[in-house]
Design a protein around this motif. Structure first.
Motif, PDB file in Angstrom:
ATOM      1  N   VAL A  95       0.815  -1.215   0.000  1.00 33.75           N
ATOM      2  CA  VAL A  95       0.000   0.000   0.000  1.00 33.75           C
ATOM      3  C   VAL A  95       0.850   1.266   0.000  1.00 33.75           C
ATOM      4  CG1 VAL A  95      -1.966  -1.118   1.119  1.00 33.75           C
ATOM      5  CG2 VAL A  95      -0.199  -0.055   2.522  1.00 33.75           C
ATOM      6  N   ALA A  96       2.153   1.144   0.251  1.00 31.72           N
ATOM      7  CA  ALA A  96       3.027   2.326   0.265  1.00 31.72           C
ATOM      8  C   ALA A  96       3.690   2.580  -1.085  1.00 31.72           C
ATOM      9  CB  ALA A  96       4.102   2.160   1.347  1.00 31.72           C
ATOM     10  N   LEU A  97       3.523   1.682  -2.049  1.00 31.80           N
ATOM     11  CA  LEU A  97       4.237   1.803  -3.330  1.00 31.80           C
ATOM     12  C   LEU A  97       3.970   3.124  -4.051  1.00 31.80           C
ATOM     13  CD1 LEU A  97       4.032  -1.835  -4.738  1.00 31.80           C
ATOM     14  CD2 LEU A  97       6.060  -0.636  -3.901  1.00 31.80           C
ATOM     15  N   PRO A  98       2.705   3.576  -4.175  1.00 34.69           N
ATOM     16  CA  PRO A  98       2.502   4.859  -4.853  1.00 34.69           C
ATOM     17  C   PRO A  98       3.218   6.024  -4.165  1.00 34.69           C
ATOM     18  CG  PRO A  98       0.443   3.638  -4.747  1.00 34.69           C
ATOM     19  CD  PRO A  98       1.429   2.912  -3.862  1.00 34.69           C
ATOM     20  N   ALA A 142       8.850  -0.337 -13.422  1.00 34.54           N
ATOM     21  CA  ALA A 142       9.495  -1.619 -13.149  1.00 34.54           C
ATOM     22  C   ALA A 142      10.063  -1.661 -11.734  1.00 34.54           C
ATOM     23  CB  ALA A 142      10.593  -1.889 -14.169  1.00 34.54           C
ATOM     24  N   ALA A 143      10.530  -0.508 -11.254  1.00 32.45           N
ATOM     25  CA  ALA A 143      11.102  -0.457  -9.905  1.00 32.45           C
ATOM     26  C   ALA A 143      10.068  -0.825  -8.853  1.00 32.45           C
ATOM     27  CB  ALA A 143      11.670   0.931  -9.624  1.00 32.45           C
ATOM     28  N   LEU A 144       8.801  -0.430  -9.075  1.00 31.52           N
ATOM     29  CA  LEU A 144       7.749  -0.793  -8.132  1.00 31.52           C
ATOM     30  C   LEU A 144       7.612  -2.306  -8.037  1.00 31.52           C
ATOM     31  CD1 LEU A 144       4.920   1.782  -8.990  1.00 31.52           C
ATOM     32  CD2 LEU A 144       6.634   1.905  -7.181  1.00 31.52           C
ATOM     33  N   SER A 190       8.529  -4.786  -4.571  1.00 28.50           N
ATOM     34  CA  SER A 190       7.581  -5.734  -3.994  1.00 28.50           C
ATOM     35  C   SER A 190       8.044  -7.175  -4.170  1.00 28.50           C
ATOM     36  CB  SER A 190       6.209  -5.531  -4.649  1.00 28.50           C
ATOM     37  OG  SER A 190       5.210  -6.211  -3.938  1.00 28.50           O
ATOM     38  N   ALA A 191       8.534  -7.516  -5.380  1.00 31.11           N
ATOM     39  CA  ALA A 191       8.909  -8.902  -5.669  1.00 31.11           C
ATOM     40  C   ALA A 191      10.293  -9.266  -5.156  1.00 31.11           C
ATOM     41  CB  ALA A 191       8.848  -9.156  -7.178  1.00 31.11           C
ATOM     42  N   PHE A 204       1.967  -9.595 -13.692  1.00 28.90           N
ATOM     43  CA  PHE A 204       0.827  -8.692 -13.740  1.00 28.90           C
ATOM     44  C   PHE A 204       1.250  -7.224 -13.777  1.00 28.90           C
ATOM     45  CE2 PHE A 204      -1.135 -12.497 -11.676  1.00 28.90           C
ATOM     46  CZ  PHE A 204      -1.857 -12.869 -12.798  1.00 28.90           C
ATOM     47  N   GLY A 205       2.389  -6.922 -13.162  1.00 29.53           N
ATOM     48  CA  GLY A 205       2.907  -5.564 -13.278  1.00 29.53           C
ATOM     49  C   GLY A 205       3.245  -5.225 -14.720  1.00 29.53           C
TER      50      GLY A 205
END
Length: 470
Positions: free
Chosen positions: A30-33, A44-46, A50-51, A418-419
């Protein structure tokens, strides 16, 4: 062996570590944005942020247990927790996205060293009368951590404590990690080493290289315009993993200790169960996209987005209970039914995204979110037992490591896949079309999972307690 007088205190420390691991696996979503806004990261960095954690975790899980046998459970637990805590500090003060991604991978590696020691500790330190209670406390850390992760991420990001913003989601690990380190040093017993296992360094190198060769172009390829070398790297990754399989078989034939015992491939329930589990865990990676849709597309706050997912966690808990009571009796039909519930729920979410558009709210998503969690809980709970039902006791540890590695790799695969689909379809900022299209791809993956359930045993031949490793 004498009972250690501080074993219950040591268990509390171990369960705390598992809880923190589950929290950290979920807290960043939930903090990614907010991270993207503050660090100016690319799309891609997001995915890597996460991954990366799941990938580092997966690559370390298989060797973590053997390192514990070689150097002692307490030593590996303390080492893993120290790495996790230190990398949390680095993530919290990261000046750029490259450092943050590296710290996330290091966090996963620390967890991969630490978490496998917990089950070994429970089996070694508690007798038959105490072990059920110890296992129940251990198992409770999973749903509680899964629930607390997004909520804590939303609260800390929005609270902006001491002007720390999103950094607080990593810095909060410091006091917890230090407490766990002190607790482990004081309460955990130092036992004689059980065995001097060799570490298959060649196999580990091949596995790491093969997975990196697949994941790197999968995440970065779209952003780079899919140059020829990314396709070549994908093909090379598949070939390297084939070489890894050959190396593992040869090592076993020569009396060595491979990372993954080739003998495990003889058990249909394990092989089929892992295939279904990989597809299901990959499919639920669509949560990564839904989080971005809620915040970037609809303007939800981090806390609002986190609260939207609470019904799914409730469904997971209910699904786990149903799996424990019914899965062994009903067999593959139970697993198939859970996948159908999961599939229908994801399809319903996709329909709501299109139908409600910018008016989509948490209440509208509540029912399919419960269904999604219910499907996840029933499917994964039933597959844990089914996968291990035919495996003999002497291979249970190796099989358990394989099961948990499959789950972590599938998590990383889902985020990468999915990203890539989501950002590839996000033309002109049309979040509705991009999100709905990506969710339909998830439905397709679940259709494959449903077809693969035909290979599962009709009814489990045994009812075994699954061995989790995070």
């Amino acid at each position: 062996m004498d009972k250690h007088p501080l074993r219950w205190w040591a268990l509390a420390v171990a369960v705390l570590a598992v809880f923190v691991d589950m929290v950290d696996n979920q807290i960043v979503t939930v903090a990614l944005p907010t991270i993207q806004q503050h660090l100016g990261t690319g799309e891609a960095a997001l995915q890597w942020i996460s991954a990366g954690y799941a990938l580092g975790f997966a690559l370390t899980l298989i060797t973590g247990g053997r390192l514990g046998d070689r150097y002692g459970r307490k030593a590996l637990f303390v080492t893993g927790m120290a790495i996790f805590t230190a990398s949390s500090l680095v993530a919290g003060i990261a000046p750029n996205v490259g450092v943050l991604i590296a710290a996330r991978v290091a966090q996963g590696i620390g967890s991969g060293l630490m978490v496998p020691q917990v089950l070994s500790f429970i089996h070694a330190e508690f007798d038959d009368t105490e072990r059920p209670k110890a296992m129940a406390l251990f198992a409770a850390a999973f749903p509680l951590g899964g629930l607390a992760g997004p909520l804590l991420g939303g609260v800390l990001t929005e609270a902006n404590l001491f002007e720390s913003g999103w950094r607080a989601i990593f810095l909060v690990n410091l006091p917890i990690g230090l407490l766990a380190l002190v607790g482990a040093l004081v309460a955990m017993p130092r036992r004689p080493r059980a065995a001097m296992h060799r570490i298959d360094q060649g196999g580990l190198a091949l596995l790491t290289a093969g997975l990196f060769a697949i994941f790197y172009p999968l995440v970065q390829g779209r952003e780079l315009g899919w140059p020829a070398w990314t396709i070549a790297l994908l093909v090379a990754g598949v070939l390297v993993l084939g070489l890894f399989a050959y190396q593992q078989r040869r090592l076993a034939q020569n009396g060595g200790e491979p990372l993954i015992a080739p003998e495990l491939l003889k058990y249909r329930s394990l092989v089929a169960g892992q295939a279904v589990m990989f597809c299901v865990n990959t499919a639920v990676g669509v949560f990564f996209v839904l989080t971005l849709h809620l915040q970037l597309g609809l303007g939800f706050s981090p806390l609002h987005a986190a609260l939207t997912f609470v019904p799914a966690t409730v469904g997971i808990v209910v699904g786990n209970v149903l799996a424990m009571r019914m899965a062994a009796r009903i067999g593959r039909a139970f697993t198939a039914a859970g996948i159908v519930v999961l599939l229908v729920s994801v399809a319903a979410m996709a329909g709501l995204v299109v139908w409600r558009g910018t008016d989509l709210g948490s209440l509208a998503l509540a029912l399919p979110a419960v269904g999604l969690g219910l499907g996840m809980g029933t499917v994964l709970g039933s597959l844990m037992g089914a996968s291990l039902s035919e495996v003999p006791a002497r291979l249970a540890g190796s099989a358990s490591g394989l099961v948990n590695t499959t789950m972590q790799l599938a998590t990383a695969t889902g985020i990468a896949l999915f990203g890539t689909v989501f950002f590839g379809r996000l033309h002109g900022g049309d979040f509705t079309a991009a999100t709905a299209g990506t969710m339909l791809v998830s439905v397709g993956v679940l259709v494959v999972a449903l077809a693969l359930t035909a290979a599962l045993p009709k009814v489990s031949s045994a009812s075994k307690v699954p061995e989790f490793a995070g």
